[in-house]
Design a protein around this motif. Structure first.
Motif, mmCIF file in Angstrom:
data_model
loop_
_atom_site.group_PDB
_atom_site.id
_atom_site.type_symbol
_atom_site.label_atom_id
_atom_site.label_comp_id
_atom_site.label_asym_id
_atom_site.label_seq_id
_atom_site.Cartn_x
_atom_site.Cartn_y
_atom_site.Cartn_z
ATOM 1 N N ARG A 184 -10.653 -9.196 7.168
ATOM 2 C CA ARG A 184 -9.669 -9.482 8.212
ATOM 3 C C ARG A 184 -8.919 -8.213 8.610
ATOM 4 N NH1 ARG A 184 -5.613 -14.129 7.038
ATOM 5 N NH2 ARG A 184 -7.455 -15.394 7.409
ATOM 6 N N CYS A 185 -8.406 -7.470 7.622
ATOM 7 C CA CYS A 185 -7.664 -6.249 7.928
ATOM 8 C C CYS A 185 -8.604 -5.108 8.303
ATOM 9 C CB CYS A 185 -6.791 -5.833 6.752
ATOM 10 S SG CYS A 185 -5.537 -7.051 6.328
ATOM 11 N N GLN A 186 -9.893 -5.287 8.083
ATOM 12 C CA GLN A 186 -10.884 -4.256 8.370
ATOM 13 C C GLN A 186 -10.532 -2.946 7.668
ATOM 14 O OE1 GLN A 186 -13.884 -4.243 10.674
ATOM 15 N NE2 GLN A 186 -13.649 -6.274 9.796
ATOM 16 N N THR A 187 -10.220 -3.067 6.407
ATOM 17 C CA THR A 187 -9.894 -1.865 5.652
ATOM 18 C C THR A 187 -10.355 -2.017 4.219
ATOM 19 O OG1 THR A 187 -8.145 -0.330 5.037
ATOM 20 C CG2 THR A 187 -7.588 -2.651 4.966
ATOM 21 N N SER A 188 -10.536 -0.872 3.587
ATOM 22 C CA SER A 188 -10.795 -0.913 2.155
ATOM 23 C C SER A 188 -9.458 -0.910 1.434
ATOM 24 C CB SER A 188 -11.621 0.297 1.740
ATOM 25 O OG SER A 188 -10.876 1.469 1.946
ATOM 26 N N LEU A 189 -9.421 -1.518 0.294
ATOM 27 C CA LEU A 189 -8.176 -1.591 -0.462
ATOM 28 C C LEU A 189 -8.390 -0.985 -1.839
ATOM 29 C CD1 LEU A 189 -7.281 -5.286 0.365
ATOM 30 C CD2 LEU A 189 -6.156 -3.282 1.279
ATOM 31 N N SER A 190 -7.364 -0.337 -2.333
ATOM 32 C CA SER A 190 -7.468 0.184 -3.694
ATOM 33 C C SER A 190 -7.325 -0.992 -4.656
ATOM 34 C CB SER A 190 -6.368 1.193 -3.957
ATOM 35 O OG SER A 190 -5.149 0.526 -4.146
ATOM 36 N N GLU A 191 -7.749 -0.771 -5.883
ATOM 37 C CA GLU A 191 -7.616 -1.831 -6.881
ATOM 38 C C GLU A 191 -6.175 -2.300 -6.989
ATOM 39 O OE1 GLU A 191 -9.281 -0.998 -10.729
ATOM 40 O OE2 GLU A 191 -10.880 0.157 -9.779
ATOM 41 N N LEU A 192 -5.282 -1.341 -6.778
ATOM 42 C CA LEU A 192 -3.861 -1.662 -6.928
ATOM 43 C C LEU A 192 -3.339 -2.542 -5.810
ATOM 44 C CD1 LEU A 192 -3.011 1.958 -7.911
ATOM 45 C CD2 LEU A 192 -2.850 0.001 -9.443
ATOM 46 N N GLU A 193 -4.113 -2.616 -4.741
ATOM 47 C CA GLU A 193 -3.659 -3.421 -3.613
ATOM 48 C C GLU A 193 -4.252 -4.822 -3.611
ATOM 49 O OE1 GLU A 193 -2.993 -0.036 -0.209
ATOM 50 O OE2 GLU A 193 -5.021 -0.475 -0.852
ATOM 51 N N GLU A 309 -19.261 -5.633 7.601
ATOM 52 C CA GLU A 309 -17.803 -5.443 7.556
ATOM 53 C C GLU A 309 -17.021 -6.681 7.987
ATOM 54 O OE1 GLU A 309 -19.921 -3.264 8.664
ATOM 55 O OE2 GLU A 309 -19.518 -1.406 7.566
ATOM 56 N N ARG A 310 -17.688 -7.569 8.687
ATOM 57 C CA ARG A 310 -16.977 -8.787 9.106
ATOM 58 C C ARG A 310 -17.127 -9.909 8.090
ATOM 59 N NH1 ARG A 310 -20.266 -9.950 14.087
ATOM 60 N NH2 ARG A 310 -21.780 -9.325 12.504
ATOM 61 N N GLY A 311 -17.817 -9.611 6.996
ATOM 62 C CA GLY A 311 -18.010 -10.626 5.971
ATOM 63 C C GLY A 311 -19.174 -11.539 6.300
ATOM 64 N N LYS A 312 -20.107 -11.038 7.127
ATOM 65 C CA LYS A 312 -21.265 -11.856 7.508
ATOM 66 C C LYS A 312 -22.556 -11.255 6.960
ATOM 67 C CE LYS A 312 -19.121 -14.060 11.229
ATOM 68 N NZ LYS A 312 -18.705 -14.288 12.519
ATOM 69 N N MET A 313 -23.540 -12.120 6.753
ATOM 70 C CA MET A 313 -24.843 -11.658 6.264
ATOM 71 C C MET A 313 -25.458 -10.753 7.337
ATOM 72 S SD MET A 313 -24.761 -13.367 3.441
ATOM 73 C CE MET A 313 -26.379 -13.272 2.665
ATOM 74 N N ASN A 314 -26.053 -9.650 6.929
ATOM 75 C CA ASN A 314 -26.593 -8.728 7.933
ATOM 76 C C ASN A 314 -28.090 -8.949 8.152
ATOM 77 O OD1 ASN A 314 -28.031 -7.396 5.973
ATOM 78 N ND2 ASN A 314 -26.764 -5.560 5.956
ATOM 79 N N ILE A 413 -8.997 7.939 -0.785
ATOM 80 C CA ILE A 413 -7.804 8.188 0.029
ATOM 81 C C ILE A 413 -7.984 7.794 1.492
ATOM 82 C CG2 ILE A 413 -6.780 9.980 -1.424
ATOM 83 C CD1 ILE A 413 -8.178 12.036 0.355
ATOM 84 N N SER A 414 -9.185 7.378 1.875
ATOM 85 C CA SER A 414 -9.382 6.995 3.276
ATOM 86 C C SER A 414 -9.209 5.495 3.465
ATOM 87 C CB SER A 414 -10.783 7.415 3.729
ATOM 88 O OG SER A 414 -11.755 7.026 2.776
ATOM 89 N N ARG A 415 -8.703 5.139 4.629
ATOM 90 C CA ARG A 415 -8.507 3.727 4.991
ATOM 91 C C ARG A 415 -9.017 3.527 6.399
ATOM 92 N NH1 ARG A 415 -5.625 2.195 0.194
ATOM 93 N NH2 ARG A 415 -7.235 3.486 -0.694
ATOM 94 N N GLN A 416 -9.637 2.370 6.640
ATOM 95 C CA GLN A 416 -10.166 2.116 7.972
ATOM 96 C C GLN A 416 -9.198 1.287 8.796
ATOM 97 O OE1 GLN A 416 -12.129 1.998 5.081
ATOM 98 N NE2 GLN A 416 -12.595 4.095 5.670
#
Length: 722
Positions: A184-193, A309-314, A413-416
């Motif tokens: 949904r947020c279209q981003t990667s999250l760290s484990e801490l998030e 990335e949208r959570g769909k089967m490719n 350190i990168s976020r989309q």
RNA sequence: GGGCGUUUAGUUUAGUGGUAAAACGUCACAUUGACAUUGUGAAGACCGCAGGUUCGAUCCCUGCAACGCCCACCA
């Protein structure tokens, strides 16, 4: 002249705060007693509240503590700086603005990146300063003239410079990782998030040839590249290292007709496999599971991405392509069952990772990310604490800090997302990589005029932005102008809650060491959490949150500050609003005692040494020695972060020693011609000393009384000499 | 699963190797005083449970339980 009570904080506080702020004394450069190079300094960097934030109990506690330290040291003649700012809070802010857009029937993709960023700035201009107004209401003496926002141009420059410096040192690299992706947020999250929630699921026992594999995610089977067993598991020892042909379902054909297919899988042995769980065999899907990714790294297994990335089967999933994972799971299970490949189903409670921001289920997917090598940086941060360049209080948190650094992974350190510091990385627009698959990019502050690779393209900046913590880790120095860096780095104390000790504090320490060659602060104080009365966390979703402004607007900031410090022991606070009432009564008590003293004495604020009180009676002696004792223990307690103890000491001294006993006795002494003058001196000087001692805790009522007392060359109690 | 912490009057918390303090609340009495009251006093705790060390433990050690936080894992 002190008017007849009761003391009215609501009338006093805003006026006084304005007067303080206009005086310019929040700015350490203006402090009359702290001029010149030799003045000792006391520096506190405020933990940056998010621009999206509104004041909560945590801020109240955190900022009250800092203000106590700053005001105390200011009274002691230090050049005291309390540096305020706000954090752009990448995901949080983007999320809030996106919600706004949704209400307006649009979204960021319709607007485009540039337009969206503009909207975020507009939002920030409108709402981003709310928190400052709320912090002012607490009465904190921050130097608002130095306020910084982490997206300010100068701050942003320090952020990109830090990235470039790390890159030059060879600490930055690019790699494919299975990241925690929020569709949904279209981003990667760290484990801490990540957050977790328990969810009922089904554990399916799937046939993989002669093996049975238990899984809750059968749909990921198309991304399997191995089966893994525990190396000590005798049942499977004979298969380890072999490659087997296994019968399974096919992605070909139509959805109506399940088809068989034969796949090839290697059997590997890995300690990550628990032989007691399920059948002791797991399917390894490196692209869509972080543990599997680690297993794949250890055994150099290929990575097959089957979810997008949208959570769909490719497209690799053939006829299942385009389905979201939940639907695909149902369909795959049906098909496996139709072919007799599922032998057993069990109800199972599954802990699924969810996005800390939007609560959407996390989908691990492979993605190209930027990493910061942690090895040397973590070592430097570890050493800083081991060698006591920075001390952590209470000391038990040192262990938490060291454990984290000792077992650290490289930092993604990168976020989309769009809102944040875009990476200072420029790609060749013609070719992303060369013949040897080496990526073609330049790391630089400004867009290169000419592409060094194809010599003709307009280079494209990486769309990625940096993790918000990357920028907030630079706060102790990026928050300061060049001029200020010489004067106000490093800081004295960093006050924060335990949950961001590693997320933020550890990262500030290695960032400071890397860029400034000095630890950013000498001491770290970790305070407790303000809990609801029943011991639960205060949170909006639980309905357990309490707005501190409610008390400030009803009982006054002093009473509210009193309450939070009063209850603060060595551990978490279970908020009891009775303490606010106690604080308010205390204000009233001081107000009235001061009024009494003013009526019965001349109560002039003489700073002349001629009016030194002398102990003529045993009551005089007792109160003067109690005052000396109180001064000493309060000083000691503030130095050792025992704020509650200091406040209790002050409370007891004033209410009991001074009011209950000495004030009552003084009524007789004031009628005695031999004692009257000296008693007056004791009363007024003790009051003044007490006002100074209490001022860091309850700045308004003490300043208000000070302002009512007659005296020459009087400015503010805030800058008096303690 | 690993780590850290917490557990003391109704409540919130102090504290100490010699059986415990405070605030708020409760109750009683006094008082119109600088005090939308204030003062004085009282009741109220087997200091989480079970072992151990010690002449003696609430305090030190071990185990257990409950709760909280952090980390890891969750196929």
């Amino acid at each position: 002249m002190i008017p007849e009570g009761p003391y009215d904080p609501l009338k006093t506080e805003p006026t006084l705060y304005d007067a303080w702020e206009r005086s310019g004394y929040f700015n350490p450069d203006n402090l009359p007693r702290a001029k010149g190079k030799r003045a000792k300094k006391y520096i506190v960097y405020m933990p940056l509240p998010n621009v999206t934030g509104t004041l909560h109990m945590g801020h109240l506690l955190n900022n009250t503590i800092q203000d106590i330290l700053v005001r105390y040291h200011r009274l002691r003649g230090f050049r005291a700086l309390y540096l305020p700012g706000t954090d752009h809070a990448g995901i949080a802010t983007q999320y809030v603005v996106e919600k706004e857009l949704k209400k307006q029937g649009t979204n960021r993709f319709v607007l485009g990146r540039e337009e969206f960023i503009k909207k975020v700035w507009e939002w920030k201009e409108q709402y981003g300063n709310l928190i400052y107004a709320q912090l002012r209401k607490i009465g904190i003496s921050a130097d608002w003239s130095r306020t910084r926002f982490t997206m300010d141009p100068t701050y942003a420059k320090d952020v990109t410079n830090a990235f470039i410096a790390y890159h030059k040192k060879g600490l930055i690299y690019r790699g494919v990782r299975t990241v925690n992706w929020c569709p949904r947020c279209q981003t990667s999250l760290s484990e801490l998030e990540l957050e977790y929630k328990e969810e009922p699921a089904t554990l399916y026992y799937m046939q993989y040839g002669s093996f049975t594999v238990a899984t809750v995610r059968p749909e990921t089977k198309f991304g399997d590249t191995a089966l893994a067993v525990n190396p000590r598991d005798a049942r499977y020892k004979q298969y380890v290292g072999k490659t087997l042909q296994i019968e399974s379902i096919s992605t070909e054909g139509t959805l109506e007709t399940p088809m068989r297919a034969t796949i090839t899988l290697k059997i590997v042995a890995d300690n990550a496999v628990d032989s007691k769980f399920g059948t002791g065999v797991i399917k390894v899907t490196p692209a869509h599971d972080s543990v599997d990714f680690q297993i794949a790294e250890r055994h150099t297994l290929p990575l097959i991405q089957i979810i997008d990335e949208r959570g769909k089967m490719n497209e690799r999933t053939g006829k299942y392509a385009g389905m979201n994972v939940i639907d695909a799971r149902k369909k795959v299970v049906d098909d496996l069952k139709a072919l007799g490949l599922i032998t057993k189903e069990e109800a199972y409670t599954h802990r699924v990772a969810i996005c800390y921001r939007c609560a959407h289920v996390i989908e691990p997917i492979p993605s190209a990310q930027w990493f910061l090598k942690m090895n040397t940086l973590a070592k430097s941060a570890l050493q800083a604490v081991t060698k006591k360049k920075t001390s952590i209080f209470p000391s038990r948190f040192e262990k938490v800090y060291k454990d984290w650094l000792a077992h650290i992974h490289d930092w993604t350190i990168s976020r989309q997302i769009w809102w944040g510091h875009q990476l200072p990385v420029w790609f060749c627009a013609h070719n992303k990589e060369d013949k040897n698959k080496k990526e073609l990019f330049v790391v630089a502050n400004k867009k290169p005029v000419r592409c060094p690779f194809c010599k003709k393209c307009t280079m494209e900046q990486s769309p990625d932005v940096l993790d918000t913590w990357f920028s907030s880790a630079l706060w102790p120095f990026a928050g300061l102008s060049k001029n200020d860096l010489n004067n106000y780095y490093p800081g004295s104390a960093l006050i924060t809650a335990r949950d961001i000790l590693n997320l933020w504090v550890a990262r500030m320490i290695f960032s400071g060491l890397s860029t400034m060659k000095k630890v950013p602060f000498a001491r770290v104080f970790i305070h407790g959490t303000v809990l609801a009365k029943d011991g639960r966390r205060m949170s909006k979703s639980l309905g357990t949150g309490i707005d501190p402004l409610m008390y400030i607007n009803k009982n006054g900031a002093d009473a509210t500050r009193f309450a939070v410090i009063w209850q603060m022991g060595g551990q978490d606070i279970r908020w009891d609003e009775a303490a606010v009432i106690a604080g308010q009564k205390f204000c009233n008590k001081i107000w009235n005692a001061a009024r009494f003293i003013q009526i019965r004495t001349d109560a002039t604020l003489s700073t002349k040494k001629t009016s030194v009180p002398r102990a003529k009676t045993s009551a005089d002696k007792k109160i003067l020695s109690a005052l000396t004792k109180t001064k000493k223990s309060v000083a000691r307690d503030i130095e050792s972060f025992a704020f509650s103890k200091a406040l209790h000491t002050l409370y007891d001294f004033f209410w009991h020693d001074f009011c209950d006993i000495y004030l009552e006795i003084s009524k007789h002494q004031l009628d005695d011609v031999k004692l009257v003058q000296n008693t007056r001196t004791i009363l007024s000087s003790t009051l003044l000393q007490f006002l100074k001692l209490l001022h860091p805790f309850m700045p308004f009522v003490t300043e208000a009384i000070y302002q009512e007392l007659p005296g020459k060359k009087k400015r503010f109690l805030m800058i008096e000499e303690l």
